[in-house]
Design a protein around this motif. Structure first.
Motif, PDB file in Angstrom:
ATOM      1  N   PHE A 182       0.833  -1.205   0.000  1.00 52.54           N
ATOM      2  CA  PHE A 182       0.000   0.000   0.000  1.00 52.54           C
ATOM      3  C   PHE A 182       0.870   1.258   0.000  1.00 52.54           C
ATOM      4  CE2 PHE A 182      -1.906   3.349   2.700  1.00 52.54           C
ATOM      5  CZ  PHE A 182      -2.967   3.710   1.887  1.00 52.54           C
ATOM      6  N   VAL A 183       1.902   1.272   0.820  1.00 54.54           N
ATOM      7  CA  VAL A 183       2.797   2.434   0.858  1.00 54.54           C
ATOM      8  C   VAL A 183       3.473   2.632  -0.499  1.00 54.54           C
ATOM      9  CG1 VAL A 183       4.912   3.353   1.881  1.00 54.54           C
ATOM     10  CG2 VAL A 183       3.161   2.311   3.345  1.00 54.54           C
ATOM     11  N   ARG A 184       3.925   1.550  -1.109  1.00 57.42           N
ATOM     12  CA  ARG A 184       4.545   1.667  -2.436  1.00 57.42           C
ATOM     13  C   ARG A 184       3.534   2.205  -3.454  1.00 57.42           C
ATOM     14  NH1 ARG A 184       7.076  -3.260  -0.740  1.00 57.42           N
ATOM     15  NH2 ARG A 184       5.498  -4.532  -1.803  1.00 57.42           N
ATOM     16  N   GLN A 185       2.312   1.683  -3.417  1.00 53.88           N
ATOM     17  CA  GLN A 185       1.297   2.127  -4.369  1.00 53.88           C
ATOM     18  C   GLN A 185       0.970   3.605  -4.191  1.00 53.88           C
ATOM     19  OE1 GLN A 185      -1.869  -0.672  -3.521  1.00 53.88           O
ATOM     20  NE2 GLN A 185      -1.328  -1.958  -5.262  1.00 53.88           N
ATOM     21  N   GLN A 186       0.762   4.037  -2.953  1.00 61.60           N
ATOM     22  CA  GLN A 186       0.443   5.440  -2.724  1.00 61.60           C
ATOM     23  C   GLN A 186       1.600   6.347  -3.148  1.00 61.60           C
ATOM     24  OE1 GLN A 186      -2.413   6.517  -2.427  1.00 61.60           O
ATOM     25  NE2 GLN A 186      -3.324   6.384  -0.400  1.00 61.60           N
ATOM     26  N   THR A 187       2.822   5.910  -2.898  1.00 65.38           N
ATOM     27  CA  THR A 187       3.987   6.693  -3.321  1.00 65.38           C
ATOM     28  C   THR A 187       4.006   6.830  -4.838  1.00 65.38           C
ATOM     29  OG1 THR A 187       5.223   5.908  -1.393  1.00 65.38           O
ATOM     30  CG2 THR A 187       6.503   6.837  -3.219  1.00 65.38           C
ATOM     31  N   ALA A 188       3.700   5.743  -5.538  1.00 66.43           N
ATOM     32  CA  ALA A 188       3.650   5.791  -6.998  1.00 66.43           C
ATOM     33  C   ALA A 188       2.551   6.725  -7.485  1.00 66.43           C
ATOM     34  CB  ALA A 188       3.443   4.389  -7.563  1.00 66.43           C
ATOM     35  N   ILE A 189       1.406   6.670  -6.838  1.00 62.32           N
ATOM     36  CA  ILE A 189       0.282   7.520  -7.246  1.00 62.32           C
ATOM     37  C   ILE A 189       0.609   8.996  -7.051  1.00 62.32           C
ATOM     38  CG2 ILE A 189      -2.088   8.163  -6.653  1.00 62.32           C
ATOM     39  CD1 ILE A 189      -2.587   5.175  -6.031  1.00 62.32           C
ATOM     40  N   ILE A 190       1.216   9.315  -5.921  1.00 64.77           N
ATOM     41  CA  ILE A 190       1.587  10.713  -5.654  1.00 64.77           C
ATOM     42  C   ILE A 190       2.528  11.235  -6.731  1.00 64.77           C
ATOM     43  CG2 ILE A 190       2.909  12.190  -4.077  1.00 64.77           C
ATOM     44  CD1 ILE A 190       1.752  10.484  -1.770  1.00 64.77           C
TER      45      ILE A 190
END
Length: 233
Positions: free
Chosen positions: A153-161
């Motif tokens: 989840f942290v990786r995904q949110q970082t990518a989205i940002i």
């Protein structure tokens, strides 16, 4: 009869293959279906490269929410491989500063071991107002979050940002395109889907009635029918 076209499905943030569970039987009638792994990197370009490395030479591409952001990136990297594209409950725009700040707070919660709290806070923006307390839907969302896990989840949110603005890329998309959105989507409202559809020549826009952001789960029959029409066109 035309040869079967492989289909690559990309789920959204904190979502797994369960996001498309109701569509899979119908999609398999058109070609072999793969659900992409979008959990192992923290930037869109790297995730897209890994998806392309595992994908067939040519394919139809379906992405919901974060999956749509990745669909834009995949098209930027390898447009010649994408035969058709379906963009569900997504936007071509980057985050607003307010949304980025909300994502950073969610990352902090997840890193402190509170992913469950993050999930509970999402229901208000994910689900149609009339289905806020639908325990069957909530159970699926919670289960997908457990399957994804806090680190992913942290990786995904970082990518989205960090994702780029994709609006300037819309005109380059010339394959058969479906743009679909729930009429009550609070996260990516219908106006954002209209912007995508108007930017892609010949795109078909479908607004799903009585649905929030998770159209594939909330109104599975409508979404399945739209995808089947898109693949058959």
């Amino acid at each position: 009869m035309a040869p079967a076209l492989p289909i690559v499905l990309i789920p959204g943030l904190l979502a797994s293959a369960r996001l498309y569970r109701e569509q899979l039987p119908t999609l398999w009638r058109f070609g072999p279906v793969t659900v992409a792994d979008h959990t192992r990197a923290d930037n869109m370009a790297a995730i897209a490269r890994s998806i392309l490395a595992a994908a067939p030479p040519r394919f139809a591409l379906v992405g919901l929410s974060m999956g749509g952001y990745l669909a834009f990136e995949i098209f930027r990297q390898a447009p010649e491989r994408v035969e058709r594209i379906a963009l569900l409950d997504t936007t071509a725009q980057p985050d607003t500063p307010e949304l980025t700040e909300r994502r950073r707070k969610q990352i902090a919660l997840a890193q402190r071991g509170h992913l469950g709290e993050v999930v509970e806070l999402q229901f208000e923006i994910l689900l149609h107002p009339d289905r806020q307390h639908d325990e069957s839907l909530r159970a699926v969302v919670r289960l997908m979050a457990q399957e994804t896990g806090a680190e992913a989840f942290v990786r995904q949110q970082t990518a989205i940002i960090g994702r780029p603005d994709s609006r300037s890329d819309l005109a380059a998309i010339r394959c058969p395109t479906l743009v679909l959105v729930g009429d009550s989507d609070a996260l990516t409202p219908p106006a954002l889907a209209v912007e995508i559809a108007e930017g892609i020549d010949g795109a078909r826009l479908v607004v799903v009635p009585e649905s929030g952001h998770l159209t594939t789960l909330e109104r599975p029959e409508t979404v399945t029918r739209a995808l089947a029409q898109w693949l058959a066109s």
